[in-house]
Design an enzyme around this catalytic site. Structure first.
Site, PDB file in Angstrom:
ATOM      1  N   GLU A  69       1.465  -0.161  -4.921  1.00 24.97           N
ATOM      2  CA  GLU A  69       0.521   0.919  -5.198  1.00 24.97           C
ATOM      3  C   GLU A  69       1.210   2.256  -5.015  1.00 24.97           C
ATOM      4  OE1 GLU A  69      -3.619   2.546  -3.261  1.00 24.97           O
ATOM      5  OE2 GLU A  69      -1.752   2.629  -2.161  1.00 24.97           O
TER       6      GLU A  69
ATOM      7  N   ASP B 280       0.820  -1.208   0.000  1.00 28.60           N
ATOM      8  CA  ASP B 280       0.000   0.000   0.000  1.00 28.60           C
ATOM      9  C   ASP B 280       0.860   1.266   0.000  1.00 28.60           C
ATOM     10  OD1 ASP B 280      -2.779   1.183   0.628  1.00 28.60           O
ATOM     11  OD2 ASP B 280      -1.543   2.020   2.215  1.00 28.60           O
TER      12      ASP B 280
END
Ligand SMILES: *[C@@H]1O[C@H](CO)[C@@H](O)[C@H](O)[C@H]1NC(C)=O
Ligand SMILES: *[C@@H]1O[C@H](CO)[C@@H](O)[C@H](O)[C@H]1NC(C)=O
Ligand SMILES: *[C@@H]1O[C@H](CO)[C@@H](O)[C@H](O)[C@H]1NC(C)=O
Ligand SMILES: *[C@@H]1O[C@H](CO)[C@@H](O)[C@H](O)[C@H]1NC(C)=O
Ligand SMILES: *[C@@H]1O[C@H](CO)[C@@H](O)[C@H](O)[C@H]1NC(C)=O
Ligand SMILES: *[C@@H]1O[C@H](CO)[C@@H](O)[C@H](O)[C@H]1NC(C)=O
Ligand SMILES: *[C@@H]1O[C@H](CO)[C@@H](O)[C@H](O)[C@H]1NC(C)=O
Ligand SMILES: *[C@@H]1O[C@H](CO)[C@@H](O)[C@H](O)[C@H]1NC(C)=O
Ligand SMILES: *[C@@H]1O[C@H](CO)[C@@H](O)[C@H](O)[C@H]1NC(C)=O
Ligand SMILES: *[C@@H]1O[C@H](CO)[C@@H](O)[C@H](O)[C@H]1NC(C)=O
Ligand SMILES: *[C@@H]1O[C@H](CO)[C@@H](O)[C@H](O)[C@H]1NC(C)=O
Ligand SMILES: CC(=O)N[C@H]1CO[C@H](CO)[C@@H](O)[C@@H]1O
Ligand SMILES: [Ca+2]
Ligand SMILES: [Ca+2]
Length: 595
Positions: free
Chosen positions: A292, A227
């Site tokens: 990401e 993330d």
């Protein structure tokens, strides 16, 4: 007219070998020609009636995903968390939050997934922990080595008053520094106050995070989705970031600063590389690393070189929007593919839990179209749960809003930032709570359209989003789609054409009508494809059934046809892979043809 013809001639030169076809080095990459499916655990399936999705719920529905044909499920965070940011604030990286179940439940999920030949990918949230994490509590007390696990700085004294050490701003508005009266220092938080950033300049911390990887790898996971990777490391000089003049945003808004010291730092890539080395030391199935980062194409591409298999490609979330023209599509698609280094694999993300749903971004009837582009282009398609049904955003009132990104923005602006509308429960069937939960209340409201928009109904309709997605997942296995060359063409101002080819074989072709009226073109000439082709999938309004021969030198694509369905009257396997294919994607109409 002249100008348009010139454009198409130039574009037809944009023919290239997909990186994946160049070498056998990706042969162990099981994800290469597949769909990966993101599950948002709170919203997938509730097994115990508390209104929140959980691991046992997911396990009970894995058949759905095996049936759809995806290769892997990626679970958004399931870790112990105070849920300030719905699981993206983690208080124990190696424990399952009781909301979702237990470690034993997780093990059962992995076992079931493996028996269905599905891989399991976990979210990994390395940018910060919860301020309730024991590491943070020890860091506050300066217990070694935890004292250095977070980013602590002394106050800057200005005329006798305590000020944050510099001007860095939180993504969630205001200073990114929070005073801690016990340690008498400020700590840095890129996100909420409850999410202190971890310090990757501490080798003890780095090792600690590797232990987290080891813990889950030992439980059988097949990879990680990392993330917000670009926020991992901050510049160690702690200099003020330069102001962008005249943004129109408040001074507390992070968009007023150029984040040259808090994002995309070089050290971040080295950390990624160290994770690559760690997970590669595990035997068995090759492990997948997805990263990401909402950042520039150049910074995105750099992650390939440092061991990320899938640096998320967000062009369908950021670059291509509802009014985009064929040329916009071509430009963004080409630019991304050209960034992918040899031996790496392109990827196409169509939606996720942080953005409006694909069917809402592109209009209620167009979800399938974007999925079709993602399917026919080389590489991996990554889809978000519910998008395979064409689920749409459920508008939220201020009272209903619970996402901190929405709540922090206040009652007049929450609609711009709340991610709740795209996170409503999965619509399984037309029964109570859409079959999501037997409880009296669900954590977010169910979209009332579940009565007709649900999996059970769509399974019975050959023309549903679900049925189309399922055929597209299968299409990824077509040898031409796996290894063929790719040509992306603009045909006048209204069609986008994509052709995949292998020598001495008929091509696989996609034609997209991005106009809302009936349009026609000599697609045969523009794309150098056979003059006669046969319908593979068409929706009702197209008035074409599978097997119908059409003349591509005068391909007429109607406007206005009905909704998101397409008639799917033939199974791909009965046609055989050597056929010609055309996927016609109208704003309102979809059809796939084959020769
Ligand atoms: C990959 O490319 C390299 C360099 O061109 C070549 O030496 C190698 O044999 C190729 N590997 C495969 C599996 O084709
Ligand atoms: C996390 O939880 C596990 C039990 O699931 C426990 O053994 C471990 O000590 C915890 N870790 C931390 C850092 O609190
Ligand atoms: C600090 O005090 C000096 C003298 O009173 C004043 O000129 C200056 O503006 C003050 N600086 C800040 C940042 O308030
Ligand atoms: C980051 O690395 C690139 C080359 O790898 C170099 O050109 C650049 O100056 C580095 N940036 C910083 C801030 O060190
Ligand atoms: C992988 O297999 C090798 C050889 O069998 C073994 O030495 C090594 O310890 C294994 N690594 C892991 C992480 O299990
Ligand atoms: C997407 O848009 C951003 C910002 O407008 C731009 O910098 C970037 O180059 C675009 N990416 C692609 C792949 O077109
Ligand atoms: C937010 O969106 C909902 C649904 O579209 C609408 O009812 C509401 O008025 C909007 N609120 C604001 C402040 O724009
Ligand atoms: C749901 O509501 C009914 C009636 O109010 C109540 O009897 C039942 O216990 C509730 N169920 C749950 C799971 O809360
Ligand atoms: C078709 O597109 C035109 C121009 O973009 C727009 O004005 C018109 O409202 C659209 N018609 C329909 C039925 O969507
Ligand atoms: C989809 O298929 C169903 C059943 O065949 C049919 O009733 C419906 O009209 C179709 N929808 C469209 C938009 O063609
Ligand atoms: C599309 O729908 C609009 C409004 O219903 C209508 O005026 C127009 O003629 C239709 N166009 C086609 C090509 O069906
Ligand atoms: C891109 C991004 O911001 N990702 C996550 C990083 O962490 C924050 C705070 O937990 C999340 O809200 C984001 O979704
Ligand atoms: Ca539950
Ligand atoms: Ca950070």
């Amino acid at each position: 007219m002249q100008g348009l013809v010139i454009v198409s001639l130039i574009l037809s030169l944009g023919c290239f070998e997909p990186a994946s076809a160049q070498n056998g080095s990706t042969s162990g990459d099981w994800w290469k020609d597949t769909f990966i499916y993101q599950i948002y655990p709170r919203s997938f399936k509730d097994s115990n009636g508390d209104g929140v999705g959980d691991l046992n719920g997911i396990t009970s529905k894995l058949d759905h995903l095996a049936d759809l044909g995806v290769s892997a499920v990626w679970l958004s965070p399931i870790y112990a968390s105070p849920m300030v940011d719905f699981g993206y604030d983690i208080s124990n990286f190696t424990a399952v939050d009781p909301t979702f179940g237990t470690l034993a439940d997780f093990t059962r999920l992995v076992t079931r997934a493996k028996s269905l030949k599905l891989k399991v990918i976990l979210d990994f949230v390395p940018n910060h922990s919860s301020d309730k994490h024991p590491w943070f509590l020890k860091s506050v007390q300066k217990v070694k080595p935890y004292d250095e696990y977070y980013i602590w700085r002394d106050a800057k004294m200005v005329n006798g008053t305590r000020q944050p050490p510099n001007n860095w701003l939180s993504e969630f508005q205001g200073s990114a520094w929070e005073w801690n009266n016990q340690r008498k220092q400020y700590y840095y938080h890129e996100f909420t106050v409850g999410q202190p950033d971890l310090n990757y300049r501490s080798s003890a911390l780095q090792e600690e995070m590797k232990n987290v990887f080891r813990f889950w790898l030992n439980l059988g996971v097949d990879g990680f989705r990392v993330d917000a990777i670009n926020f991992l490391v901050e510049d160690s000089r702690f200099l003020d970031e330069p102001k962008i003049p005249n943004t129109g945003f408040a001074d507390t808004d992070p968009r007023t600063l150029r984040h040259i010291y808090t994002s995309d730092q070089n050290e971040t890539y080295q950390v990624v590389q160290s994770w690559r080395q760690l997970i590669d030391s595990y035997n068995g199935t090759r492990k997948l690393l997805l990263t990401e980062a909402y950042t520039t194409p150049a910074y995105t591409a750099k992650y390939f070189q440092y061991g990320s298999n899938i640096p998320f490609n967000f062009i369908f979330l950021r670059n291509i929007t509802s009014p985009s023209k064929p040329l916009d599509y071509k430009r963004a698609i080409d630019r991304f593919i050209n960034l992918v280094p040899p031996g790496s694999i392109p990827n196409w993300v169509t939606g996720n839990h942080d953005n409006s749903r694909v069917a809402s971004r592109f209009g209620p009837h167009r979800a399938d179209q974007i999925t079709m582009i993602a399917a026919i282009l080389p590489g991996v398609a990554i889809i978000y749960n519910g998008d395979e049904l064409g689920m749409v955003d459920r508008p939220m009132s201020w009272k209903e809003t619970i996402d901190p990104a929405g709540c922090n923005a206040g009652p007049s602006r929450y609609n711009l930032t709340s991610r709740d509308p795209a996170r409503t429960p999965f619509q399984w069937d037309a029964t109570k709570n859409a079959g999501f939960s037997s409880g009296n209340k669900t954590w977010l409201p169910i979209n009332s359209n579940y009565k007709f928009l649900n999996l059970a109904t769509e399974k019975t309709l050959a023309n549903s989003s679900y049925s189309i997605t399922k055929k597209l997942v299968a299409l990824k296995q077509n040898p031409i789609v796996k290894t063929g060359t790719t040509m992306v063409t603009v045909i006048y101002a209204y069609f986008l054409g994509i052709a995949r080819r292998l020598p001495n074989q008929n091509p696989v072709v996609l034609v997209v009508n991005l106009y809302n009226h009936t349009m026609h073109a000599d697609v045969a000439t523009f794309m150098n494809i056979p003059k006669y082709m046969t319908v593979y999938i068409a929706n009702a309004a197209a008035k074409l059934t599978a097997g119908t021969r059409i003349d591509t030198s005068f391909l007429q694509l109607q406007g206005n046809a009905s909704v998101y369905q397409a008639v799917n009257t033939e199974d791909s396997r009965t046609i055989g892979w050597k056929s010609h294919w055309i996927v016609d994607m109208n704003l309102f109409r979809t059809e796939i043809l084959c020769g």
